[in-house]
Scaffold this active site. Sequence first.
Site, PDB file in Angstrom:
ATOM      1  N   ASP A   1      51.544  40.172  19.316  1.00  0.00           N
ATOM      2  CA  ASP A   1      51.241  39.369  18.135  1.00  0.00           C
ATOM      3  C   ASP A   1      51.728  40.064  16.859  1.00  0.00           C
ATOM      4  OD1 ASP A   1      49.647  37.127  16.941  1.00  0.00           O
ATOM      5  OD2 ASP A   1      48.612  38.812  15.996  1.00  0.00           O
TER       6      ASP A   1
ATOM      7  N   GLU B   1      56.304  38.311  19.140  1.00  0.00           N
ATOM      8  CA  GLU B   1      56.125  37.236  18.165  1.00  0.00           C
ATOM      9  C   GLU B   1      56.613  37.786  16.831  1.00  0.00           C
ATOM     10  OE1 GLU B   1      53.029  34.481  15.700  1.00  0.00           O
ATOM     11  OE2 GLU B   1      52.683  36.596  15.974  1.00  0.00           O
TER      12      GLU B   1
HETATM   13  C1  BGC Z   1      48.826  34.203  15.878  1.00  0.00           C
HETATM   14  C2  BGC Z   1      47.892  33.400  15.019  1.00  0.00           C
HETATM   15  C3  BGC Z   1      46.982  34.350  14.269  1.00  0.00           C
HETATM   16  C4  BGC Z   1      47.783  35.429  13.540  1.00  0.00           C
HETATM   17  C5  BGC Z   1      46.917  36.533  13.058  1.00  0.00           C
HETATM   18  C6  BGC Z   1      49.563  34.985  14.824  1.00  0.00           C
HETATM   19  O1  BGC Z   1      50.798  35.076  14.704  1.00  0.00           O
HETATM   20  O2  BGC Z   1      49.669  33.432  16.663  1.00  0.00           O
HETATM   21  O3  BGC Z   1      47.177  32.469  15.758  1.00  0.00           O
HETATM   22  O4  BGC Z   1      46.215  33.637  13.339  1.00  0.00           O
HETATM   23  O5  BGC Z   1      48.742  36.001  14.368  1.00  0.00           O
HETATM   24  O6  BGC Z   1      46.544  37.310  14.137  1.00  0.00           O
END
Ligand code: BGC
Length: 585
Positions: free
Chosen positions: A206, A248
């Site tokens: 993430d 991500e």
């Molecule tokens: C996740 C989100 C989240 C954020 C903060 C992101 O990129 O996909 O759902 O709110 O990270 O953790």
Amino acid sequence: MPRSLTENPRWYQTAVFYEVFIRGFFDSNGDGIGDLRGLIDKLDYLEWLGVDCLWLLPFYSSPMRDGGYDIGNYEEVDAAYGAREDLIKLVDEAHARGIRIIADLVMNHTSDQHIWFQESRSSGDNPKADWYIWRDDDSGWPEARIIFTDVEQSNWAWDSERQQYYWHRFYSHQPDLNYDNPEVVEAMLSIVKLWLDTGLDGFRLDAVPYLYQRDGTSGENLPETHAFLRRLRSEIDARYPGRVLLAEANQWPTDLVDYFGSSDECHMCFHFPLMPRMFMAVRREQRLPITEILAQTPELPDGCQWGLFLRNHDELTLEMVSDEDRDFMYAEYGADPRMKRHLGISRRLAPLVENSRPLAELLHAMLFSLPGSPVLYYGDELMMGDNVYLGDRDAVRTPMQWTPDRNGGFSRADFAQLYLPPLMDPVYGYQAVNVEAEYRDQGSFLHWVQKMLSVRRRHEVFGLGSIEILAVDNPSVLAFIRSYYPESSLAVKDSENFAGNLEGDDASQISTSLDFREDSKEGEERCVLCIFNLSRFAQPASLDLARFKERQVTELLGRVPFPDIQEGDYRITLGPHGFYWFSIT
Ligand code: BGC
């Protein structure tokens, strides 16, 4: 016949991923919240559907103010979801069905309820004082953008206990960890190992671009972040071969590819810029948004793969588009202000396409055949809807619709106890849209997705092949050739980017780099031509396939022979939003 796990360490290059929001999938104990045992109960369904790897949203103990992305304790499964033993059982049961499992890992920040933060905020000289980023004023790093612009005014928040400001890139209740502190790095690496020891097959990382901050920079994609990822990768390669890291990183293509490193950082990255352009292309009825971004996409390093998606648990993010394109997307897909969340549109796929089955099929056919591994979002295989009256991104996180029974078969709890109400409207409600009904109906979207995945599985070219965009006289038609040479692991040839020798703002030439090795396995198709009509109306197209002269063209889904390729143009007619996958042999 039950499937088994492939032993290929590069399994992710040909895998189909399925994103599961455990909270919303299936409730096994009747408390109104989906759980790990509930997911185990539904593995047979996922095996039937034909997915290869599940991506679990965060399951760690959490106050749940951001769907679990606000971790309260990295070492525990949230009690509402079960326990570590349940996760181990889930992994074993999934593996027994040939399905792998990766978990979300939130390394950038914790919840402000995490014991590390509680300790850190308690004084300026406690052992965890520097585990987060503290300052006396809030003027630092003004170049760093605010990500949740609609709810946060600053990346700094005041803590009345410590009497200092702390740094956060997301919600103010999610303080960023300080990766300049080697103790934080070590703590995170042990958490990674703790969970890989359960048998998990890897992580979706993430928010990776934001791990470090440096003066005078945007605090994104810094060399220090890449160095940390290389360290993480080397530790995993050394002890846990065959596991995958999926980044991500919501970035432009040139920054995005840096997350692969020299095949020594992440194995996969989501292709964020491509996603909104697929929606743009079908609404403009022009291939240009797609061909343009493919032309800007650099070649993949060896052993790497894109993660492709249409929708996920977040808003349809519009960070990677121009201001003009963002206005277009809001006007076309998010006209009601309730649909806007952060910098995007919080809607599911089916409502975005106004429940058009041909359009949903077209988008999925592109998703399944563009270079990368498709990542499906739970419920989209049913054409489930959303609820824009719910807050934050809950619109797209309502319970999975299993049956037409109470609570859509998701839970036996009282309705009032459910974590979110299931959809009950006449079009998308669980009485109309659910697994049981679609499973019985051979003509349903669910069966269509299942069949497409089984066809895709038979042709590794979709995962491993190179791509060349073809010149087509009709701008509403997108056509490309995927080709793969079995003796080499990735057949990207003679091209600087993965769109082959595209020039300017569109496909204008056909690469001459395709050839067939004589020693390729007999009977194995190595070349697939994919053609899509992005328009609502039937369209003709003429393709220059002269170099495939006299080859046979077979439609892949029905194995129907089409006219052989003769001299010059190959003429095709496509129905509204129609598409073809042809093997050329
Ligand atoms: C996740 C989100 C989240 C954020 C903060 C992101 O990129 O996909 O759902 O709110 O990270 O953790």
